[in-house]
Design an enzyme around this catalytic site. Structure first.
Site, PDB file in Angstrom:
ATOM      1  N   GLN A  91      -7.558 -26.526   2.313  1.00  0.00           N
ATOM      2  CA  GLN A  91      -7.669 -25.499   1.282  1.00  0.00           C
ATOM      3  C   GLN A  91      -6.444 -24.595   1.259  1.00  0.00           C
ATOM      4  O   GLN A  91      -6.559 -23.371   1.206  1.00  0.00           O
ATOM      5  CB  GLN A  91      -8.947 -24.688   1.466  1.00  0.00           C
ATOM      6  CG  GLN A  91      -9.979 -25.088   0.423  1.00  0.00           C
ATOM      7  CD  GLN A  91     -11.085 -24.069   0.239  1.00  0.00           C
ATOM      8  OE1 GLN A  91     -12.013 -24.044   1.007  1.00  0.00           O
ATOM      9  NE2 GLN A  91     -10.996 -23.261  -0.789  1.00  0.00           N
ATOM     10  N   HIS A  92      -5.262 -25.179   1.319  1.00  0.00           N
ATOM     11  CA  HIS A  92      -4.020 -24.427   1.167  1.00  0.00           C
ATOM     12  C   HIS A  92      -3.220 -25.019   0.009  1.00  0.00           C
ATOM     13  O   HIS A  92      -2.101 -25.478   0.205  1.00  0.00           O
ATOM     14  CB  HIS A  92      -3.176 -24.494   2.446  1.00  0.00           C
ATOM     15  CG  HIS A  92      -3.713 -23.686   3.592  1.00  0.00           C
ATOM     16  ND1 HIS A  92      -2.903 -23.213   4.598  1.00  0.00           N
ATOM     17  CD2 HIS A  92      -4.967 -23.262   3.888  1.00  0.00           C
ATOM     18  CE1 HIS A  92      -3.644 -22.536   5.476  1.00  0.00           C
ATOM     19  NE2 HIS A  92      -4.896 -22.562   5.069  1.00  0.00           N
ATOM     20  N   SER A  93      -3.792 -25.052  -1.162  1.00  0.00           N
ATOM     21  CA  SER A  93      -3.098 -25.610  -2.320  1.00  0.00           C
ATOM     22  C   SER A  93      -2.799 -24.466  -3.273  1.00  0.00           C
ATOM     23  O   SER A  93      -3.592 -23.547  -3.408  1.00  0.00           O
ATOM     24  CB  SER A  93      -3.985 -26.624  -3.046  1.00  0.00           C
ATOM     25  OG  SER A  93      -4.690 -27.422  -2.119  1.00  0.00           O
TER      26      SER A  93
END
Lengths: 256, 583
Positions: free
Chosen positions: B502-504
């Site tokens: 979840q680092h987009s």
């Protein structure tokens, strides 16, 4: 030398080689068609991995109602699966292998549930192979992949060694599984390497997940790995320089 | 026909960190806020069975199910994108709290350099330092301007940490002291110091001590129980929207949380957002929810997909570089495996089963523009760190290279090394490129027939060069730590479609000008002044560290902007300026 502290006074229960026992496992093994499973074997031969606890006695007297199959209708499929998991995670001096840990029953239940049916995955077409960076694209769900892969293991065994997989010697079984790992076997709509990686993953999950799922019997997977399970907290241990060994705790203990 | 509901003042699309912060701030200010949440409402009671590795990690209990919708992925414009099918490869938070519930809670601020990356790079090294096609730009806000909002987020979340000599200026110290020093963080710090770096304890939202935030919400002290990342915290000791901003909003009585509400369109007419269209996920019934202000507060991918599906803003064209929606896609962790070094210790055992998501040590000497880049073939940099999150029995089976991955030798060695293996890794910054972007897929749809979002993304030389640089640093540190077997990871030629941390970021980026960005520095859309798009979708590039602090700061600033917007009867909050961007 490593200085192990022993928090709960639990020593290494798991020693002693017993080759006759291993031979018994193999001979009485689950391919002979009679009663199958670790509970039965534990009852007959005792289980040396936890023989200092009450559970060995219990397993002799209490039938294990959970030792029945949900996903695998065919006994032979389950037997092949069982020995395949045992080769991936074999019994050795450290402790039980996949069969005694209940891994085959763990996998049977997982395949019967949402994971086996890919309930949380995107399964709409079209299905195309794509580049290696684009991930698995099989239209088959995990249950279908296992059924096909397990039967193919037996076919390859019969072709190569003229014997069904459970009856093969350990080295022969390894050789067959390696063909799947190396993607040398043709399967339909899925690669044999993908099947093997699922089989390996599910075997390790069965060895190390909370025993509530049917594997990691008596938490022996955790004991071998010195993993303490569902302890409530480590605030008193986190700064310790030395390794601290603890008796594992399962979710069923935790919820008492 | 959708059923039309009564108008509200503010509606948020999603109720995680950003939706929760917007809801809390505006509800406190007396505005009526409705939070639409696709998932269900969760509370600490839902974390009662959390110490179950299988359920929460390999089986992704807290992650969105992909059976209805996913992303499609390809490395370049000439390849057909295919769907990411396995929900283990696309892990996005579901239910209230979203990613803010299952996060590891490692905390960072971005650097002054990040906010003015184009200007500062040109100023120090000249325009030629920026390779052709690298579409970096100034964010339209300086670090000094956003600093007060970081401060606000840190006070709300009770962040534990210590002063960093390389860190940007802070108006206040961290609200709580750093977490404990443990054997592996001590080893890392000693090694890093010997090599001339400036290590410190990682700042965290797993709190070192019990803390009451300015809204009166209590966050407890971390118990180092290890069931942290991918899990919610049973002890209420990890800052999480469900124990902070969401109850704060609810206590005002100005906030309504409506769950099982999947927003499918932003309703848009004559340059204004009119509200949203959503479906009740249980009944399939459609509702039209009018609102004065619409705030998009879901994850990057959904923020961008909803803008594209609603035909708001000009879609980005990777060939001409025109348009903005979908532009500058970056993903931070996608190549984690390519920038780490593993060390096996034959005579040392560590209590690796214990830990906390935010427990670790780090140094920032090589991040941002903290060192001279004249002689290196990349811009920006990364952070080297060690963490002790608590190694699960299922997922942690390290063996030295050359060991089979199953069978007798594997069992023997994986048992031996389970508590004897450490990792040092280099989290690196990811720069945007002209051909890395998001748009709607031409082939794949969700069940209702709406196109899926398509991601086009790969590595460039910048990444390979920076990764090698980082790997070498980690290798030096691991040697100094005294490992017996040291194994640097291998370079990855092409990135895989596996978005698991979840680092987009990107797709609705922030900037000075509508020419190159979708939103202004209040996260307000340039084209639609009553529509705010909040989250990492606004990052023009991904800095070297975890995004939540910056996402939180942007949400607090957006809340202030929305309040101003409502109080003044609308209008653009920021005058456009010339873009400072590499085009």
């Amino acid at each position: 030398m490593v200085d192990d502290k022993n928090k709960n006074g639990n020593g290494d229960a798991n020693q002693e080689e017993d080759s006759s026992r291993r031979k018994f496992l193999k001979d009485a093994g689950i391919f002979t068609g009679g009663v199958v499973g670790a509970g039965f074997l534990g009852g007959v031969i005792g289980n040396k991995w936890w023989d200092d606890s009450d559970s060995a006695t219990e397993s002799k007297t209490t039938p294990d109602f959970s030792e029945a199959r949900i996903f695998f209708n065919r006994r032979e499929d389950f037997n092949v699966l069982s020995w395949a998991t045992e080769r991936i995670f074999p019994e050795d001096d450290h402790g039980p292998g996949a069969i005694l840990l209940g891994v085959p029953y763990f996998i049977d239940r997982q395949l019967a549930g949402p994971w086996g049916k890919n309930a949380d995955d995107y399964m709409m077409g079209p299905f195309k192979e794509g580049e290696s960076t684009q991930g698995f694209q099989s239209p088959l769900n995990r249950g279908e992949i296992f059924t096909q892969g397990i039967r193919e293991i037996n076919k390859v065994s019969n072709k190569k060694f003229k014997s069904s997989f459970p009856e093969l010697e350990e080295e022969q079984q390894n050789e067959v599984l390696m063909m799947f790992e190396n993607d040398e076997v043709e399967l339909k709509n899925v690669s044999s390497a993908r099947f093997f990686s699922l089989l390996r993953q599910a075997t390790l999950e069965g060895a190390y997940s909370d025993p509530l799922y049917g594997g990691n019997r008596n938490m022996d997977g955790w004991r071998m790995k010195e993993f303490p399970g569902a302890q409530s907290a480590y605030i008193n241990e986190i700064e310790e320089e030395d390794f601290i060994k603890m008796d594992p705790v399962s979710l069923s203990d935790y919820n008492q | 026909m959708a059923k039309k509901l009564d108008k509200v003042e503010v509606v948020t699309v999603g109720v995680g960190w950003t939706g929760g912060i917007i809801a809390a701030e505006l509800a406190k200010a007396g505005y009526q806020v409705l939070g639409l949440e696709r998932g269900v409402e969760t509370s600490l009671d839902d974390y009662n069975q959390i110490k179950d590795e299988l359920k929460y990690n390999p089986r992704n209990e807290m992650m969105d199910d992909l059976s209805d919708a996913t992303l499609t992925f390809r490395n370049n414009l000439d390849t057909e994108a295919l769907p990411i099918r396995d929900n283990g490869n696309l892990r996005i938070g579901k239910d209230t709290g979203g990613g803010g519930s299952h996060w590891a809670a490692q905390y960072h601020r971005y650097f002054p350099y990040d906010y003015e990356i184009y200007s500062k790079t040109v100023e120090r090294y000249g325009k030629d330092k920026i390779p052709e096609g690298m579409t970096i730009q100034d964010w339209g806000i300086t670090y000094d301007e956003i600093e007060p909002y970081y401060d606000k987020f840190e006070k709300m979340a009770g962040i534990s940490g210590e002063e960093d000599p390389f860190g940007p200026q802070r108006s206040n110290p961290y609200p709580t002291p750093p977490m404990k020093d443990v054997p592996i963080t001590k080893m890392f710090k000693k090694a890093a110091k010997n090599l001339g770096y400036h290590p410190l304890t990682l700042a965290s939202a797993t709190l070192s001590e019990s803390y009451e935030n300015p809204d009166g919400q209590r966050i407890n002290a971390c118990q180092y129980c290890a069931f942290c990342y991918s899990h919610g915290c049973q002890f209420g000791a990890k800052s999480d929207p469900i124990i902070t901003v969401i109850p704060t909003a609810q206590e005002t009585n100005n906030f309504e949380l409506r769950t099982n509400a999947n927003v499918t369109r932003i309703l848009y007419e004559d340059g204004k957002a009119k509200g949203v269209l959503y479906t009740d996920t249980r009944t399939g019934e459609e509702f039209e929810q009018p609102a004065d202000v619409v705030v998009m507060t879901s994850y990057t991918f959904n923020n961008v997909r909803l803008l594209l599906l609603s035909e708001i803003g000009k879609p980005y064209n990777p060939k001409t570089g025109e348009g903005v929606i979908g532009k500058n896609f970056c993903d931070h962790h996608v190549a984690d495996g390519a920038s780490s070094v593993r060390g096996f210790f034959n005579d040392k055992k560590f209590n690796l089963y214990a830990g906390a998501g935010g427990l670790g040590a780090i140094f920032y000497d090589l991040a941002a523009d903290n060192f001279d880049h004249s002689d290196v073939d990349f811009i920006h940099g990364g952070v080297a760190r060690i963490t002790q999150g608590g190694s699960g029995a299922i997922t942690h089976n390290p063996v030295p290279k050359g060991t089979p991955s199953w069978g007798r030798e594997f069992k023997e060695k994986s048992l031996f090394y389970a508590n004897r293996t450490l990792n040092v890794n280099f989290m690196f910054a990811v720069m945007p490129w002209k051909d890395h972007y998001m748009d709607l897929d031409p082939n794949y749809t969700d069940r209702s027939g709406d196109p899926l979002l398509r991601v086009t993304f790969d590595f460039k030389d910048q990444d390979h060069n920076l990764l090698k640089f980082g790997r070498d640093v980690c290798e030096d540190v691991m040697k100094e730590m005294g490992a017996d077997i040291i194994e640097p990871s291998e370079d990855i030629e092409h990135i895989s479609g596996s978005f698991i941390f979840q680092h987009s970021s990107g797709g609705a980026i922030m900037g000075n000008s509508p020419e190159t960005s979708a939103v202004n520095n209040y996260s307000q859309m340039w084209d639609v002044d009553n529509l705010f798009v909040v989250g990492a979708s606004a990052f023009p590039h991904f800095s070297s560290a975890n995004p939540t602090g910056t996402v939180g700061a942007m949400a607090y600033r957006a809340a202030e902007g929305i309040e101003e917007f409502l109080a003044n009867g609308g209008g653009q909050l920021v005058e456009p300026k010339d873009a400072k961007a590499n085009t």
